[in-house]
Design an enzyme around this catalytic site. Structure first.
Site, PDB file in Angstrom:
ATOM      1  N   GLY A 114      70.969  41.702  70.281  1.00  0.00           N
ATOM      2  CA  GLY A 114      70.522  43.279  69.953  1.00  0.00           C
ATOM      3  C   GLY A 114      69.553  43.876  70.921  1.00  0.00           C
ATOM      4  O   GLY A 114      68.580  43.173  71.275  1.00  0.00           O
ATOM      5  N   ASP A 116      67.242  45.797  70.234  1.00  0.00           N
ATOM      6  CA  ASP A 116      65.683  45.801  69.793  1.00  0.00           C
ATOM      7  C   ASP A 116      65.102  44.591  70.008  1.00  0.00           C
ATOM      8  O   ASP A 116      63.896  44.459  70.391  1.00  0.00           O
ATOM      9  CB  ASP A 116      65.847  46.421  68.284  1.00  0.00           C
ATOM     10  N   ARG A 117      66.081  43.371  69.869  1.00  0.00           N
ATOM     11  CA  ARG A 117      65.358  42.058  70.079  1.00  0.00           C
ATOM     12  C   ARG A 117      64.886  42.004  71.628  1.00  0.00           C
ATOM     13  O   ARG A 117      63.858  41.363  71.730  1.00  0.00           O
ATOM     14  CB  ARG A 117      66.426  41.142  69.770  1.00  0.00           C
ATOM     15  N   ASP A 138      60.180  40.803  63.905  1.00  0.00           N
ATOM     16  CA  ASP A 138      60.607  42.186  63.734  1.00  0.00           C
ATOM     17  C   ASP A 138      61.308  42.387  62.534  1.00  0.00           C
ATOM     18  O   ASP A 138      62.307  42.159  62.039  1.00  0.00           O
ATOM     19  CB  ASP A 138      61.348  42.877  64.831  1.00  0.00           C
ATOM     20  N   THR A 141      65.514  46.943  59.103  1.00  0.00           N
ATOM     21  CA  THR A 141      66.870  46.904  58.143  1.00  0.00           C
ATOM     22  C   THR A 141      67.351  45.377  58.209  1.00  0.00           C
ATOM     23  O   THR A 141      67.288  44.881  56.895  1.00  0.00           O
ATOM     24  CB  THR A 141      68.045  47.826  58.629  1.00  0.00           C
TER      25      THR A 141
END
Length: 275
Positions: A114, A116-117, A138, A141
């Site tokens: 992902g 975001d990771r 993090d 959701t």
């Protein structure tokens, strides 16, 4: 705006919320500094974007911005790009891939990790200056707990449901359990710096399980991931739900916008593949 910096509007489009954060980005690339957050907005997915408020704040705090967008919800990303007002900034850079990022990703399928990771890892490498390992927690959701080697390589990690997702799962996959709202989850008891462990009714029991279960899972993962690398990792907390964990993870450092700071870093350095 300082003469030594320029401004960026970074946008993270998640599965439940859209985050806009206005940053100053130091022009001195060798400095071990993260972009400085000047203002932030969070909008529930599907709700109107406060374009006018964004425009007025950008105009008040900067001499103009560059804009960059990434997110896990690609359809919502496309809708925001289509609605982007020219008065706010030039057409934003849309980052869909980690190709070209200044990061070694040592997992089975690097390009499927992902964004975001990966972006959080880019920012974490600045914090640690590639001298110490790091664990990035993090809370969005989903909650992700990721491990970085001391040289900055991303090694992988764990993914579990976040606070709100846990509540929704209990409600939707049982017949009688009520839905506990995110507002109820974040309204923590000052005595426990969380929810009372001993729930005296169904809602209290759900909130106890969600809060302490999330914290316990994160603690266990931090402990076990620490054993995978040499040295004691720095623990970095980020994401919307991270502030709930801060009082209980006393050795961790809180960086609310880590992924967005990473997004600014890769875009400012010309390392992002924009479409």
């Amino acid at each position: 705006m300082s003469e030594s910096s320029r401004s960026w509007l970074a946008v993270d489009v998640g599965n439940s919320r859209v985050k806009f954060v206005l940053f100053n980005e130091p022009l001195y690339r060798a400095s071990l500094e993260l972009p400085e957050a000047l203002a932030a907005w969070t909008v529930a997915l599907g709700q109107p974007i406060p374009w006018q408020d964004l425009h007025l704040t950008v105009k008040r705090l900067t001499n103009g911005v560059h804009a960059v967008i990434a997110g896990s919800n690609q359809k919502a990303v496309d809708r925001i790009v289509e609605a982007w007002p020219e008065t706010l900034s030039h057409r934003p850079c849309l980052v869909r891939s980690s190709e070209g990022f200044p990061l070694e990703i040592l997992v089975d399928e690097p390009r499927r990790v992902g964004l975001d990771r990966v972006l959080s890892a880019v920012a974490a490498a600045v914090i640690t200056a590639k001298r110490r390992p790091a664990i990035i927690v993090d809370c969005g959701t989903a909650t992700t707990v990721n491990l970085m080697r001391a040289d900055g390589a991303f090694l992988g990690g764990a993914i579990l449901p976040g606070f709100a997702l846990m509540s929704q799962a209990l409600h939707h996959y049982t017949e009688v359990l009520p839905l506990v709202s995110i507002e109820e989850i974040v309204s923590i008891d000052g005595e426990y710096r969380g929810h009372a462990p001993l729930g005296k009714n169904t809602k209290q029991a759900i909130m106890s399980g969600i809060f302490w279960g999330q914290l316990g899972a994160v603690r266990e993962l931090v402990q076990r991931l620490s054993q995978e690398v040499e040295g004691s990792p720095d623990v970095l907390l980020s994401g919307g739900g991270s502030r709930l964990l801060v009082p209980h993870l006393t050795t961790a450092t809180h960086y609310p916008y880590l992924a967005l700071q990473g997004l600014v870093l890769v875009a400012a350095a010309g390392r992002a593949t924009c479409v």
